[in-house]
Design an enzyme around this catalytic site. Structure first.
Site, PDB file in Angstrom:
ATOM      1  N   SER A  27       0.841  -1.200   0.000  1.00 35.42           N
ATOM      2  CA  SER A  27       0.000   0.000   0.000  1.00 35.42           C
ATOM      3  C   SER A  27       0.872   1.244   0.000  1.00 35.42           C
ATOM      4  CB  SER A  27      -0.907   0.009   1.228  1.00 35.42           C
ATOM      5  OG  SER A  27      -1.438   1.318   1.376  1.00 35.42           O
ATOM      6  N   ASP A  64      -4.716   3.720  -1.958  1.00 38.36           N
ATOM      7  CA  ASP A  64      -5.827   4.034  -1.059  1.00 38.36           C
ATOM      8  C   ASP A  64      -6.306   5.467  -1.259  1.00 38.36           C
ATOM      9  OD1 ASP A  64      -6.113   1.619   0.613  1.00 38.36           O
ATOM     10  OD2 ASP A  64      -4.025   2.064   1.162  1.00 38.36           O
ATOM     11  N   MET A 121      -8.879   8.292  -0.167  1.00 41.21           N
ATOM     12  CA  MET A 121      -9.762   8.641   0.968  1.00 41.21           C
ATOM     13  C   MET A 121     -10.275  10.065   0.790  1.00 41.21           C
ATOM     14  SD  MET A 121      -7.400   7.264   4.064  1.00 41.21           S
ATOM     15  CE  MET A 121      -6.644   5.641   4.027  1.00 41.21           C
ATOM     16  N   HIS A 148      -8.233   1.271  -4.236  1.00 41.64           N
ATOM     17  CA  HIS A 148      -9.207   1.048  -3.160  1.00 41.64           C
ATOM     18  C   HIS A 148      -9.862   2.388  -2.834  1.00 41.64           C
ATOM     19  CE1 HIS A 148      -9.661  -0.123   1.421  1.00 41.64           C
ATOM     20  NE2 HIS A 148     -10.833   0.037   0.819  1.00 41.64           N
ATOM     21  N   HIS A 154      -1.104  -1.180  -4.376  1.00 43.27           N
ATOM     22  CA  HIS A 154      -2.392  -0.907  -3.727  1.00 43.27           C
ATOM     23  C   HIS A 154      -2.461   0.593  -3.431  1.00 43.27           C
ATOM     24  CE1 HIS A 154      -5.973  -1.983  -1.333  1.00 43.27           C
ATOM     25  NE2 HIS A 154      -5.558  -1.063  -0.469  1.00 43.27           N
ATOM     26  N   MET A 206     -12.056   4.648  -0.771  1.00 44.60           N
ATOM     27  CA  MET A 206     -12.744   4.867   0.507  1.00 44.60           C
ATOM     28  C   MET A 206     -13.413   6.225   0.409  1.00 44.60           C
ATOM     29  SD  MET A 206      -9.784   3.283   2.908  1.00 44.60           S
ATOM     30  CE  MET A 206      -8.630   3.364   1.549  1.00 44.60           C
ATOM     31  N   ASP A 257      -6.747  -6.395   3.951  1.00 45.19           N
ATOM     32  CA  ASP A 257      -6.196  -5.038   3.968  1.00 45.19           C
ATOM     33  C   ASP A 257      -6.203  -4.460   5.382  1.00 45.19           C
ATOM     34  OD1 ASP A 257      -5.293  -2.555   3.311  1.00 45.19           O
ATOM     35  OD2 ASP A 257      -7.067  -1.953   2.172  1.00 45.19           O
TER      36      ASP A 257
HETATM   37  C1  DX5 Z   1      -6.465   1.518   5.398  1.00 45.74           C
HETATM   38  C2  DX5 Z   1      -6.004   1.219   4.009  1.00 45.74           C
HETATM   39  C3  DX5 Z   1      -4.924   0.230   3.962  1.00 45.74           C
HETATM   40  C4  DX5 Z   1      -3.673   0.679   4.658  1.00 45.74           C
HETATM   41  C5  DX5 Z   1      -2.937  -0.538   5.134  1.00 45.74           C
HETATM   42  O1  DX5 Z   1      -7.587   2.306   5.370  1.00 45.74           O
HETATM   43  O2  DX5 Z   1      -7.051   0.732   3.214  1.00 45.74           O
HETATM   44  O3  DX5 Z   1      -4.614  -0.168   2.629  1.00 45.74           O
HETATM   45  O4  DX5 Z   1      -2.824   1.441   3.857  1.00 45.74           O
HETATM   46  O5  DX5 Z   1      -1.853  -0.100   5.877  1.00 45.74           O
HETATM   47  P1  DX5 Z   1      -1.161  -0.999   6.982  1.00 45.74           P
HETATM   48  O6  DX5 Z   1      -0.615  -2.181   6.256  1.00 45.74           O
HETATM   49  O7  DX5 Z   1      -0.117  -0.088   7.532  1.00 45.74           O
HETATM   50  O8  DX5 Z   1      -2.214  -1.369   7.968  1.00 45.74           O
HETATM   51 ZN    ZN Z   2      -6.551  -0.223   1.194  1.00 46.40          ZN
END
Ligand code: DX5
Ligand code: ZN
Length: 216
Positions: free
Chosen positions: A8, A35, A37, A66, A33, A68, A175
């Site tokens: 990620s 993320d 947000m 991903h 990956h 969010m 995840d």
């Molecule tokens: C959290 C994200 C994850 C995050 C995982 O909301 O969706 O992908 O980056 O990070 P670690 O591996 O540090 O928990």
């Molecule tokens: Zn994620």
């Protein structure tokens, strides 16, 4: 098929993204990956479409995006244009999930559905045939570096049973809080893809850490 590793980028050094991308390119990682947000669906804001466009210029591996965010269906074409290969929306943010998954696939991407820790995997039963990837959140989404929620193992097992029963090829991604302490158990329970942020990027040797996660 052996399991896949998706580091990620949330935990990467954002001031040196090109360097971080090259590190992943040179590693045994399978996917990036990413993320996204929005500060509404989750209490944090990360990065969005323009940053992914630039990451894509330096990657040789598939982009696993991903979302969010609320109303993810509004941005499907935009994420396709900047190089997303897999686009995952949250079930909790998608009142018209079937339509949204169709729209993602119509753009030629793989369609993923993410579930928060409190969401039952049974909710996917009526739609499992349409889902290429289920992202089981093993922390509450919004932040990297959180502690793995142990109840995830049971969810992986239940989901795996559902997938086998339905005779579909849906992949299970985990995840949040993934480390070498839980990776093997997760794969043994049925996980196909492990996302790891902090555990990879905060390691002294990220390339070796990715290798260790790949060869459990
Ligand atoms: C959290 C994200 C994850 C995050 C995982 O909301 O969706 O992908 O980056 O990070 P670690 O591996 O540090 O928990
Ligand atoms: Zn994620």
């Amino acid at each position: 098929m052996s399991h896949l590793i998706a580091p990620s980028m949330l935990a990467a050094d954002f001031a040196n993204l090109q360097k971080e991308c090259e590190m992943i390119n040179n590693s045994e990682a399978d996917w990036f990956h990413l993320d996204v947000m929005d500060g509404v669906f989750v209490p944090n804001i990360s990065f969005g479409i323009p940053v992914i466009k630039h990451i894509n210029e330096h990657t040789l591996k598939p982009l696993d995006v991903h979302l969010m965010i609320v109303q993810p269906e509004r941005y499907i074409t935009h994420f396709k244009e900047v190089g997303a290969n897999i686009l995952t929306v949250h079930i909790e943010a998608s009142p018209h999930l079937h339509r949204t998954l169709q729209a993602i696939k119509d753009e030629g991407m793989k369609a993923g559905v993410a579930l928060n820790p409190h969401t039952n995997v049974e909710q996917l039963m009526p739609i499992i045939e349409e889902v290429d990837l289920v992202c089981l959140m093993s922390v509450n989404p919004g932040f990297g570096g959180q502690k793995f929620i142990e109840g995830t193992y049971r969810k992986v097992e239940k989901l795996k049973e559902m997938i086998i029963k339905a005779n579909v090829d849906t992949k299970i991604e985990i995840d949040g809080g993934v480390t070498s302490a839980n990776a093997k158990d997760l794969v043994d329970c049925g996980a196909d893809v492990l996302v790891a942020g902090s555990f990879v990027f905060k390691a002294d040797n990220p390339i070796q850490t990715i290798k260790d996660l790949k060869h459990l």
